[in-house]
Design a protein around this motif. Structure first.
Motif, short mmCIF file in Angstrom:
data_model
loop_
_atom_site.label_atom_id
_atom_site.label_comp_id
_atom_site.label_asym_id
_atom_site.label_seq_id
_atom_site.Cartn_x
_atom_site.Cartn_y
_atom_site.Cartn_z
N THR A 90 -40.44 108.48 37.71
CA THR A 90 -41.59 107.58 37.80
C THR A 90 -41.89 106.90 36.47
OG1 THR A 90 -43.07 109.47 37.40
CG2 THR A 90 -42.65 108.87 39.70
N ASP A 91 -41.20 107.34 35.38
CA ASP A 91 -41.39 106.67 34.10
C ASP A 91 -40.64 105.34 34.05
OD1 ASP A 91 -42.99 108.72 33.15
OD2 ASP A 91 -41.29 109.84 32.32
N ASP B 135 -44.84 94.28 33.67
CA ASP B 135 -44.40 95.65 33.90
C ASP B 135 -45.16 96.21 35.10
OD1 ASP B 135 -42.43 97.11 32.15
OD2 ASP B 135 -43.59 96.09 30.60
N LYS C 274 -45.52 99.54 37.43
CA LYS C 274 -45.18 100.96 37.50
C LYS C 274 -44.72 101.32 38.91
CE LYS C 274 -48.77 102.14 34.12
NZ LYS C 274 -50.06 102.87 33.92
N THR D 241 -43.74 100.76 46.17
CA THR D 241 -44.42 99.99 45.14
C THR D 241 -44.72 98.60 45.72
OG1 THR D 241 -43.25 101.15 43.39
CG2 THR D 241 -44.25 99.04 42.81
N PRO E 125 -40.08 101.75 35.11
CA PRO E 125 -40.88 100.75 35.83
C PRO E 125 -40.15 100.26 37.08
CG PRO E 125 -40.73 100.24 33.48
CD PRO E 125 -39.76 101.33 33.74
#
Length: 323
Positions: A11-12, A37, A39, A198, A14
């Motif tokens: 999950t770090d 960016d 996430k 997302t 992007p």
């Protein structure tokens, strides 16, 4: 909907990273060293007036447009027109409904899903799940021409999400739909997000953006202007609360006194209502009412509201967000 397949467990990383993106059309600069960016796992709002560069940025991210310089990475990988495995993880719900009028609801969803999932045996449960997800079960054999505007929007969404993408672009998905359908669409987007997708969301309806988006980027003239949560963006501008007071006997002298208050940005009186735009402060309303009482002005209905995203947008871009 179940968790999208192929989800990046880091999950770090992007979901989308755009760095110093430049896109020119002749002498016109559509994107001016634009940064973005997003996430993994968030609902991200992308706002800008017409001509701000939103559509150009999205088309570059989707590798539908070439660009002059800069970098774009999706889930940590560069995206090119030939990045088919990466594009399999992306879904698009365009502003303009993009379905075939000759096909039924289920045939439309099956067709668009087949662009990503060629095997019918794998595709059939995905199509059924998409139909259930948008609530079109009883309309499965209808052609688009027989659907209401709200149901047509739901079909548009089903066509974009049936293959269970990890990243979904929603471009004005609630334009010209009734409130009930709008709520159903927004709730559906939030369910998709909770399942792991997302979402990048554009809209001219600020209340929608504030309701569902975790973070919001405001852009104009191809540039990144401001980024943050709705509350963080409101804290970036000079405007605090807006106060409206009904009064029929406000003198010019009293109006002038109000306009001279340190927290007042502007104060306008139309003979019936006093409208005051204030800077952030703890005692604005108390101080304003003190002057009105001293003047002997009669006070009717009074409202005080905090700043909105519309105020943020107006102050940052100099224009209201418009269709």
């Amino acid at each position: 909907m179940t968790t999208p397949t192929g989800m990046d467990t880091n999950t770090d990383t992007p979901a989308v990273n755009v760095s110093h993106l430049v896109k020119r059309y002749g002498d016109m600069v559509a994107l001016d060293y634009f940064d973005l960016d997003v996430k993994a796992g968030e609902i991200f709002g992308l706002l800008g007036p017409n001509g701000s560069g939103k559509t150009t940025a999205i088309n570059c991210i989707l590798a539908l447009l070439t660009y002059d310089s800069g970098t774009i990475r999706v889930f940590g990988e560069p995206i090119t027109p030939g990045s088919y495995a990466l594009k399999r993880r992306i879904g698009i719900v365009p502003q303009n409904v993009a379905v075939f009028n000759e096909l039924t609801v289920i045939e439309n969803i099956d067709y668009f899903c087949s662009l990503y999932v060629p095997r019918r045996a794998e595709r059939e449960p995905l199509v059924e799940e998409a139909i259930d997800f948008v609530g079109l079960g009883e309309f499965r054999k209808y052609r688009p021409g027989k659907l209401s505007g709200g149901l047509l929007r739901r079909l548009n969404i089903a066509c974009g999400i049936a293959h269970k993408p990890d990243l979904i672009f929603f471009d004005e998905p609630t334009v010209a739909v009734d409130p009930q359908s709008r709520n159903a669409i927004l709730e559906g987007i939030q369910r998709l997000n909770r399942s792991g997708a997302t979402v990048i969301y554009t809209s001219h309806y600020m209340e929608e953006v504030e309701q569902i988006c975790d973070r919001i980027l405001i852009m104009d003239h191809g540039r990144h202007l401001a980024l943050g949560t709705a509350e963080e963006l409101k804290g970036m501008i000079d405007t605090g609360e807006r106060i409206s007071v009904e009064t029929l006997d406000l003198s010019d002298e009293t109006l002038h006194r109000i306009q001279q208050l340190g927290f007042v940005i502007d104060a306008v009186y139309d003979g019936r209502e006093l409208a005051v735009r204030c800077r952030h402060g703890d005692h604005n309303l108390v101080d304003l009412l003190g002057i009105l009482r001293e003047s002997g002005a009669g006070i009717g209905h009074l409202t005080s509201r905090p700043p909105t995203l519309n105020d943020v947008f107006l102050e940052l871009t100099g224009t209201a967000l418009r269709d």
